[in-house]
Design a protein around this motif. Structure first.
Motif, short mmCIF file in Angstrom:
data_model
loop_
_atom_site.label_atom_id
_atom_site.label_comp_id
_atom_site.label_asym_id
_atom_site.label_seq_id
_atom_site.Cartn_x
_atom_site.Cartn_y
_atom_site.Cartn_z
N ILE A 60 -1.00 8.08 11.77
CA ILE A 60 -0.35 6.44 11.88
C ILE A 60 -0.66 5.97 10.68
O ILE A 60 -1.01 5.65 9.33
CB ILE A 60 -1.55 5.87 13.01
CG1 ILE A 60 -2.99 4.92 12.30
CG2 ILE A 60 -1.50 6.26 14.55
CD1 ILE A 60 -3.00 3.69 13.10
N LYS A 61 0.66 5.26 10.62
CA LYS A 61 0.12 3.58 9.85
C LYS A 61 1.65 2.20 10.56
O LYS A 61 1.24 2.24 11.54
CB LYS A 61 1.47 3.79 8.58
CG LYS A 61 2.70 4.49 8.95
CD LYS A 61 3.91 5.45 8.37
CE LYS A 61 5.16 5.29 8.13
NZ LYS A 61 6.15 5.93 7.48
N ALA A 62 0.86 1.34 9.57
CA ALA A 62 0.93 -0.11 10.13
C ALA A 62 1.23 -1.23 9.85
O ALA A 62 0.67 -1.48 7.84
CB ALA A 62 -0.69 -0.72 11.50
N GLY B 157 10.72 -2.28 7.01
CA GLY B 157 11.23 -1.54 5.38
C GLY B 157 10.05 -1.35 5.10
O GLY B 157 10.11 0.16 4.93
N GLN B 158 9.17 -2.24 5.64
CA GLN B 158 7.50 -1.89 4.55
C GLN B 158 6.65 -0.95 5.26
O GLN B 158 5.94 -0.40 4.91
CB GLN B 158 6.38 -3.45 4.72
CG GLN B 158 7.16 -3.79 3.68
CD GLN B 158 6.51 -4.40 2.44
OE1 GLN B 158 5.51 -3.41 2.57
NE2 GLN B 158 6.84 -4.77 1.63
N SER C 126 -2.10 1.04 5.53
CA SER C 126 -1.20 -0.30 6.41
C SER C 126 -1.23 -1.29 5.16
O SER C 126 -1.24 -1.23 4.29
CB SER C 126 -2.59 -1.15 7.75
OG SER C 126 -3.62 -1.46 6.83
N HIS C 127 -0.94 -2.19 6.12
CA HIS C 127 0.12 -3.87 4.51
C HIS C 127 0.21 -4.91 5.70
O HIS C 127 0.65 -4.76 6.76
CB HIS C 127 1.14 -3.31 4.34
CG HIS C 127 2.08 -3.95 3.34
ND1 HIS C 127 1.08 -3.98 2.19
CD2 HIS C 127 2.68 -5.09 3.80
CE1 HIS C 127 2.16 -5.55 1.47
NE2 HIS C 127 2.82 -6.00 2.15
N ASP C 128 -1.02 -5.73 4.89
CA ASP C 128 -0.57 -7.00 5.54
C ASP C 128 0.50 -7.82 4.45
O ASP C 128 -0.03 -8.18 3.49
CB ASP C 128 -1.86 -7.81 5.33
CG ASP C 128 -2.17 -8.93 5.66
OD1 ASP C 128 -1.12 -10.14 6.51
OD2 ASP C 128 -3.36 -9.77 5.81
N LEU C 129 1.69 -8.27 5.79
CA LEU C 129 2.43 -8.83 5.39
C LEU C 129 1.84 -10.32 4.98
O LEU C 129 2.61 -11.09 3.97
CB LEU C 129 4.20 -8.80 6.33
CG LEU C 129 3.97 -7.42 6.17
CD1 LEU C 129 5.69 -7.53 7.44
CD2 LEU C 129 5.45 -6.92 4.85
N GLY C 130 1.37 -10.88 5.19
CA GLY C 130 0.57 -12.53 5.48
C GLY C 130 0.29 -12.43 3.69
O GLY C 130 0.42 -13.66 3.22
N ALA C 131 -0.82 -11.26 2.78
CA ALA C 131 -1.33 -11.38 1.88
C ALA C 131 0.13 -11.24 0.85
O ALA C 131 -0.15 -12.18 -0.29
CB ALA C 131 -2.06 -9.66 1.88
N GLU C 132 0.99 -10.55 1.16
CA GLU C 132 2.19 -10.75 0.20
C GLU C 132 3.06 -12.62 0.46
O GLU C 132 3.58 -12.73 -0.65
CB GLU C 132 3.63 -9.79 0.88
CG GLU C 132 4.16 -9.24 0.14
CD GLU C 132 5.15 -8.54 1.24
OE1 GLU C 132 6.30 -8.74 1.97
OE2 GLU C 132 5.24 -7.43 0.35
N ALA C 133 2.93 -12.49 1.69
CA ALA C 133 3.39 -14.86 1.64
C ALA C 133 2.08 -15.15 1.19
O ALA C 133 2.76 -16.45 0.12
CB ALA C 133 3.65 -14.52 2.85
#
Length: 133
Positions: free
Chosen positions: A79-81, A113-114, A123-130
């Motif tokens: 999986i990826k998230a 897209g991510q 996995s990727h946390d979009l909150g960390a990016e923001a």
């Protein structure tokens, strides 16, 4: 429609064949439900999990990052998230032919897209990016 804070997790499952993928999706949805998350949608290999669109009787058992980590640990490299939180519209939408309770996430295109760009097992946390902006 209502507006409020919504947390989301997009999980892409890719098992070792169709049957394995179907079982993997079943495990993801069972873990999420058990952790107090709502399965918003199943679309082919994509599982969309949300929290915050309906009042909960009991507090969720797992926070977003903890659930993502549990899924990543359980499902290994199949999986990826991508996950995050934002203000979103939610409620009943659709037509008289088909109505559903759903959420309109402003960051849906970016999140998808991510997710597509990530390799399996990550996995990727979009909150960390923001927070970095």
């Amino acid at each position: 429609m209502s507006q409020g804070p919504v947390e989301f997790i997009f999980v892409m499952a890719q098992g070792h064949g169709d049957q394995d993928t179907a079982e993997l999706i079943g495990a993801i949805t069972a873990d999420a439900h058990g952790a107090g998350w709502m399965v918003q949608a199943l679309l082919c290999n994509l599982v969309v999990l949300v929290r915050g669109t309906v009042p909960l009787r009991e507090p969720p058992m797992l926070a977003r990052a903890a659930l993502v980590q549990q899924l990543m640990d359980t499902c290994a490299r199949r999986i990826k998230a991508v996950h995050g939180a934002e203000q979103a519209l939610f409620g009943t939408m659709g037509s008289s032919a088909r109505k559903a309770h759903g959420v309109l996430l402003p960051s849906f295109p970016q999140a998808l897209g991510q997710l597509l760009a990530l390799p399996l097992g990550q996995s990727h946390d979009l909150g960390a990016e923001a927070a970095a902006l």
